[in-house]
Design a protein around this motif. Structure first.
Motif, PDB file in Angstrom:
ATOM      1  N   UNK A  11       1.142  -1.215  -0.016  1.00 13.98           N
ATOM      2  CA  UNK A  11      -0.011   0.072  -0.033  1.00 13.98           C
ATOM      3  C   UNK A  11       0.893   0.969  -0.081  1.00 13.98           C
ATOM      4  N   UNK A  12       0.933   1.749  -1.034  1.00 13.08           N
ATOM      5  CA  UNK A  12       1.843   3.104  -1.305  1.00 13.08           C
ATOM      6  C   UNK A  12       0.878   4.110  -1.394  1.00 13.08           C
ATOM      7  N   UNK A  38       0.237  -7.224  -5.239  1.00 10.48           N
ATOM      8  CA  UNK A  38      -0.724  -5.993  -5.405  1.00 10.48           C
ATOM      9  C   UNK A  38      -0.138  -4.810  -4.732  1.00 10.48           C
ATOM     10  N   UNK A  39       0.004  -3.864  -5.772  1.00 12.50           N
ATOM     11  CA  UNK A  39       0.476  -2.490  -5.413  1.00 12.50           C
ATOM     12  C   UNK A  39      -0.723  -1.469  -5.588  1.00 12.50           C
ATOM     13  N   UNK A  40      -0.977  -0.928  -4.409  1.00 12.97           N
ATOM     14  CA  UNK A  40      -1.910   0.424  -4.798  1.00 12.97           C
ATOM     15  C   UNK A  40      -0.931   1.564  -4.387  1.00 12.97           C
ATOM     16  N   UNK A  41      -1.348   2.550  -5.308  1.00 13.83           N
ATOM     17  CA  UNK A  41      -0.866   3.959  -5.239  1.00 13.83           C
ATOM     18  C   UNK A  41      -1.700   5.065  -5.622  1.00 13.83           C
ATOM     19  N   UNK A  42      -1.233   6.293  -5.068  1.00 15.27           N
ATOM     20  CA  UNK A  42      -2.343   7.368  -5.586  1.00 15.27           C
ATOM     21  C   UNK A  42      -1.514   8.506  -6.466  1.00 15.27           C
ATOM     22  N   UNK A  61       4.045  -7.518 -15.351  1.00 13.28           N
ATOM     23  CA  UNK A  61       2.885  -6.608 -15.160  1.00 13.28           C
ATOM     24  C   UNK A  61       1.637  -7.583 -15.624  1.00 13.28           C
ATOM     25  N   UNK A  62       1.031  -8.186 -14.653  1.00 13.21           N
ATOM     26  CA  UNK A  62      -0.086  -9.103 -15.026  1.00 13.21           C
ATOM     27  C   UNK A  62      -1.382  -8.285 -15.250  1.00 13.21           C
ATOM     28  N   UNK A  63      -1.535  -7.032 -14.587  1.00 12.97           N
ATOM     29  CA  UNK A  63      -2.825  -6.192 -14.763  1.00 12.97           C
ATOM     30  C   UNK A  63      -2.501  -4.979 -14.137  1.00 12.97           C
ATOM     31  N   UNK A  64      -3.731  -3.986 -14.537  1.00 14.67           N
ATOM     32  CA  UNK A  64      -3.497  -2.707 -13.679  1.00 14.67           C
ATOM     33  C   UNK A  64      -4.754  -1.874 -13.951  1.00 14.67           C
ATOM     34  N   UNK A  72      -3.755   0.702  -9.254  1.00 12.56           N
ATOM     35  CA  UNK A  72      -3.301  -0.442  -8.790  1.00 12.56           C
ATOM     36  C   UNK A  72      -2.700  -1.403  -9.901  1.00 12.56           C
ATOM     37  N   UNK A  73      -1.729  -2.094  -9.222  1.00 14.74           N
ATOM     38  CA  UNK A  73      -0.932  -2.940 -10.292  1.00 14.74           C
ATOM     39  C   UNK A  73      -0.852  -4.412  -9.757  1.00 14.74           C
ATOM     40  N   UNK A  74      -0.989  -5.288 -10.351  1.00 16.88           N
ATOM     41  CA  UNK A  74      -0.490  -6.969 -10.167  1.00 16.88           C
ATOM     42  C   UNK A  74       0.794  -7.157 -10.856  1.00 16.88           C
ATOM     43  N   UNK A  75       1.868  -7.301 -10.038  1.00 16.61           N
ATOM     44  CA  UNK A  75       3.095  -7.728 -10.505  1.00 16.61           C
ATOM     45  C   UNK A  75       3.471  -9.032 -10.099  1.00 16.61           C
ATOM     46  N   UNK A  76       4.092  -9.927 -10.904  1.00 22.89           N
ATOM     47  CA  UNK A  76       4.704 -11.200 -10.719  1.00 22.89           C
ATOM     48  C   UNK A  76       6.016 -11.092 -10.883  1.00 22.89           C
ATOM     49  N   UNK A  77       6.814 -11.630  -9.701  1.00 20.59           N
ATOM     50  CA  UNK A  77       8.253 -11.624  -9.744  1.00 20.59           C
ATOM     51  C   UNK A  77       8.746 -12.496 -10.940  1.00 20.59           C
ATOM     52  N   UNK A  78       9.841 -11.865 -11.615  1.00 23.40           N
ATOM     53  CA  UNK A  78      10.298 -12.543 -12.950  1.00 23.40           C
ATOM     54  C   UNK A  78      11.526 -13.414 -12.178  1.00 23.40           C
TER      55      UNK A  78
END
Length: 81
Positions: A11-12, A38-42, A61-64, A72-78
């Motif tokens: 949560x950023x 799951x990253x959340x930012x404003x 970057x799976x989805x945003x 919001x961003x869904x990021x899978x570690x490579x």
């Protein structure tokens, strides 16, 4: 918002450039390959910074999404990160 099954949440919200990406970088270092964050930012600059971060460091970057001023961003570690 997409309801993906995430392993971690960052949560950023309320933070401004460069803090969201700095926190993201630190958190990704703690994840195992294949885990989903799951990253959340404003901060609107994350719309530019997060995709570049993923491309540069080999994460997926799976989805945003954008929902009520939250980016919001869904990021899978490579595997190479």
């Amino acid at each position: 918002m997409n309801k993906l099954n995430t392993d971690h949440i960052l949560d950023a919200r309320g933070l401004y450039c460069p803090e969201p990406v700095m926190l993201l970088h630190g958190r990704m270092d703690t994840l195992q390959t294949g885990e989903l964050l799951h990253l959340m930012a404003t901060d609107p600059s994350t719309q530019r910074d997060v995709p570049k971060f993923c491309t540069f460091l080999g994460h997926e970057l799976v989805d945003q999404y954008v929902e009520e001023l939250v980016f919001g961003y869904f990021i899978r570690k490579g595997p190479t990160a």
